[in-house]
Write an enzyme that holds these catalytic residues in place. Sequence first.
Site, short mmCIF file in Angstrom:
data_model
loop_
_atom_site.label_atom_id
_atom_site.label_comp_id
_atom_site.label_asym_id
_atom_site.label_seq_id
_atom_site.Cartn_x
_atom_site.Cartn_y
_atom_site.Cartn_z
N ARG A 103 30.39 35.40 54.52
CA ARG A 103 31.58 36.22 54.78
C ARG A 103 31.17 37.55 55.41
NH1 ARG A 103 35.08 34.80 49.25
NH2 ARG A 103 34.87 32.54 49.56
N ARG A 144 29.41 41.96 46.12
CA ARG A 144 30.05 41.60 47.40
C ARG A 144 28.97 41.48 48.45
NH1 ARG A 144 35.29 41.92 49.02
NH2 ARG A 144 35.86 43.08 47.15
N GLU A 156 36.94 39.48 39.87
CA GLU A 156 37.16 38.06 40.15
C GLU A 156 35.85 37.27 40.15
OE1 GLU A 156 39.41 37.20 43.73
OE2 GLU A 156 38.40 35.26 43.90
N SER A 178 38.50 31.41 41.33
CA SER A 178 39.86 31.44 41.86
C SER A 178 40.29 30.01 42.17
CB SER A 178 39.85 32.27 43.14
OG SER A 178 41.11 32.21 43.77
#
Length: 423
Positions: free
Chosen positions: A258, A273, A345, A348
């Site tokens: 990502r 992240r 998180e 999900s």
Amino acid sequence: MIDPRLLRDDPDRVRAAQSKRGLSGESVDRALSADTARRTAIAEFEARRSEQKAMGKQVAAAQGEEKQALLAQVKQLAADVKALEAAQAVAEEEWTEALKAIPNIADDEAPAGGEEDYTVIEHVGTPREFDFEPRDHVELGRMLGAIDLERGAKVSGSRFYFLTGVGAQLQLALVNMAMDQARAAGFVQAAAPSLVRPRAMEGTGFLGQAADDVYRIEGEELYLVGTSEVAMAAYHADEILDPASLPLRYAAFSPCFRKEAGSHGKDTRGIWRVHWFDKVEMFVYTTVEESYAEHQRLLAWEKEFLDKLELAYRVIDTAAGDLGLSASRKFDCEAWIPSRKAYGELTSTSNCTEFQSRRLDIRTRTADGQTTPVATLNGTLTAVTRAIVAILETHQNEDGSVTVPQALRPYLGGLETLKPISA
RNA sequence: GGAGGCGUCGCCUAGUCCGGUUUAUGGCGCCCGCCUGCUAAGCGGGUUCAGGUUAAUCCCUGUCGGGGGUUCAAAUCCCCCCGCCUCCGCCA
């Protein structure tokens, strides 16, 4: 892609769904007029084409002068058909584009609003109270020789890392534990490609608003996936699945990439992240009717995994505006992260209903033999880096060692405690 | 990376050289019916997918791996792309 018939027959419902996400009805109006234009274009083309075909047969049967006369006559017809066909193609294209711009209809149960408007469904466990000053995963990872951020940055840049020693072991243990759980639950295990063609990326809805977050391979028609959902959704593209084979459940391992565009300066510390991480993802094909119950099952499997890691977490029902293009409903499991003093998180799960299957042309048959789009669902079993963050920080001891959750020990050769190799 | 071969409606297959009575053969499988004490066999019919139209049927259009072109007309001729197979080269 939403159901074009729903748009045509009940546009107000689609408009209402748009407004629930905080969007205007503009795209709905555009799609509606494109639909009308498309159907007009089709009717015009088909009428002319039909004429041409009939004339063609006469030409074939005719001889001599009669044939020459017919040829002259039919030539204009051919030109008309060609023009009308081109017009139809344009209208069709505009219609598809307009339709694809409309996000999935949010589930009636999903809360309205944006990112902050989620509802908390439940809390599981209680965040740990420390009787010492807890370290964050960066410090713990350094002490354990588990995470090497400096060299990650040297080799690959910011938001990259090496997992070393027990860190690398932890990754394999988590992946194996996830895969074992999935297999026991009847999932087909899969190792999926991380590079996919535009069709797969587009079909799963990642080339829309999320396109900025996707890596593209220069000079190739290939993208790096941000989740194996992309490969697993496209896995059955263009197929009509036997109803008896449903639900088709896959647990896929793959690296995920990502760009994290637009998150500069956010979560820059550690491996929370990152641009690359490995993940085991559940992916299910089932009927739309069954999808709602299946979504709950996926959530239950995610919770089972988090329970085994002995983490405190909460489950939230994501608001419509934060669903992304494809999902109609999404549940996030957020674990308590001590260094963040907040829930973050970890996993999900989304029910994408027919949205992806319409784009990828994946169908099944109803009881009366008619084809109908399937529903696709996805859910994280484990995203390795975030699981490691949660485990290290939650189960740390004062000396920097980390107590391994019971269920994970067999996957680490019985190891009960991760011990610091440096202070 | 180089050379060659192949891709037809679930599976197999005819048609492609030489464009048009092809609404794309035929077989297997599957579905319905007839016949039959039951089953099998036999006989008859149906059986790609999508779109348009319709109350629904009928009907119409597209679909021969995908896209484009030539032509009055393309499964058939030309170009590009994708995939599979064989051989060569390179390589974990």
